[in-house]
Design a protein around this motif. Structure first.
Motif, PDB file in Angstrom:
ATOM      1  N   VAL A 185     -15.223  18.574  10.453  1.00 35.01           N
ATOM      2  CA  VAL A 185     -14.227  18.397  11.513  1.00 35.01           C
ATOM      3  C   VAL A 185     -13.850  19.773  12.047  1.00 35.01           C
ATOM      4  O   VAL A 185     -13.488  20.663  11.275  1.00 35.01           O
ATOM      5  N   LEU A 188      -9.759  20.123  16.009  1.00 33.04           N
ATOM      6  CA  LEU A 188      -8.857  19.061  16.457  1.00 33.04           C
ATOM      7  C   LEU A 188      -7.486  19.681  16.726  1.00 33.04           C
ATOM      8  O   LEU A 188      -6.929  20.359  15.864  1.00 33.04           O
ATOM      9  N   ILE A 217     -15.691  15.528  15.289  1.00 32.35           N
ATOM     10  CA  ILE A 217     -15.736  14.925  13.964  1.00 32.35           C
ATOM     11  C   ILE A 217     -17.166  14.452  13.751  1.00 32.35           C
ATOM     12  O   ILE A 217     -17.592  13.450  14.333  1.00 32.35           O
ATOM     13  N   ALA A 238      -7.833  10.782  11.270  1.00 33.98           N
ATOM     14  CA  ALA A 238      -7.938  11.659  12.442  1.00 33.98           C
ATOM     15  C   ALA A 238      -6.679  11.592  13.304  1.00 33.98           C
ATOM     16  O   ALA A 238      -6.184  12.627  13.779  1.00 33.98           O
ATOM     17  N   LEU A 267     -11.494   9.304  19.993  1.00 35.70           N
ATOM     18  CA  LEU A 267     -11.783  10.326  18.986  1.00 35.70           C
ATOM     19  C   LEU A 267     -13.214  10.831  19.158  1.00 35.70           C
ATOM     20  O   LEU A 267     -14.137  10.036  19.372  1.00 35.70           O
TER      21      LEU A 267
END
Length: 308
Positions: A185, A188, A217, A238, A267
């Motif tokens: 990841v 973010l 991701i 997430a 996402l």
């Protein structure tokens, strides 16, 4: 979390025992001890499967403790004895429940010569010479790793790179401790305030399109069925990450708005297959060239599960 934590509310004590914890004369050891017991209790819940007999036993034990504590009334010596006993019980219990990151199993799951190249996505920080195992395990530098038990007995672990919280990793093991999925990841954003009206969102999100301006991701599996099984948990994780973790969706209207609004955003999840990936360069398997379609699985795990 079940409402059995029992931390004394010093603004409005609900019992003589809570009042005594909050207002004991002299050096007050009762307040930090009360918080310590509550923290140990939360950790024990986190290390057990929601709804399991094991977790129910812990909850019942906490209820019994609170009854004993409150029976002390304003007797601080009695409170100290009961609270210290519970503290030691929970310390011993958490040692038994302690969950370790299966780093050796993660390395075996990924494979020795597996690499992940993201130059195709415009990134230069990960090259064909970057080992996927090193990338995943390199973002589990905190000990113990953050983790949560899922309702089926699986465990979702997550961590981040020391000094660079934007580089994170995921790993999921099933109820028998077998690695089922790992994830890389990156970048973010924390949009907990950006999604509220009146905030400048230029750097984090495009609210008109419900799109994040950064983030990736990347999930890696050997059996694509793991995606169908765990996508709801990954979504919940997430979205909690986007809100900075420790989410309280039912706390007040503002939190409810955050939790509702964040789940409108798509996402940036992609998936790749580790099994039978034939794409190679210089003897190295480039797993980013072996994409796996994401299954159409509804649902999102509760955001409040994922606490740090």
């Amino acid at each position: 979390m079940p409402s059995t934590t029992g931390i004394a509310d010093c603004r409005k004590p609900k019992s003589p025992a809570e009042a005594a914890i909050c207002h004991a004369k002299g050096f007050n050891e009762l307040i930090p001890l009360d918080m310590w017991v509550a923290g140990l209790y939360k950790r024990a819940l986190k290390n057990t499967t929601p709804g399991s007999a094991e977790q129910d036993k812990i909850i019942q034990g906490q209820r019994g403790y609170l009854q004993q504590r409150d029976a002390c009334g304003s007797d601080t010596a009695c409170l100290m004895k009961i609270m210290r006993t519970r503290q030691q019980q929970l310390i011993a219990l958490n040692k038994q429940l302690k969950i370790e990151l299966p780093d050796a199993d993660i390395a075996l799951f990924i494979g020795e010569h597996t690499y992940f190249q993201s130059a195709e996505e415009g990134r230069k920080d990960i090259t064909p010479e970057s080992s996927l195992a090193d990338r995943i395990l390199g973002a589990f530098e905190q000990y113990p790793p953050a983790h949560v038990k899922l309702t089926d007995g699986s465990t979702l672990f997550w961590g981040f790179q020391q000094g660079n919280g934007s580089v994170r990793s995921l790993a999921i093991t099933d109820a028998k401790g077998r690695v089922q999925l790992v994830g890389a990841v990156d970048d973010l954003p924390d949009i907990s305030n950006a999604i509220l009206p009146g905030h400048d969102t230029r750097d984090e999100i495009d609210p008109a399109k419900h799109r994040l301006r950064s983030g990736r991701i990347a999930l890696f599996v050997r059996d694509p069925a793991a995606l169908r099984r765990y996508l709801p948990a990954i979504r919940g994780w997430a979205y909690a990450d986007l809100l900075g973790f420790n989410v309280h969706c039912d706390k007040n209207a503002q939190w409810q708005q955050r939790c509702t609004e964040v789940q409108r955003y798509a996402l940036p999840i992609t998936a790749y297959g580790l099994m039978h990936c034939k794409s190679k360069a210089n003897g190295k398997t480039l797993v980013n060239r072996c994409p796996v379609a994401l299954p159409n699985v509804p649902g999102t795990a509760p955001l409040g599960l994922f606490r740090q």
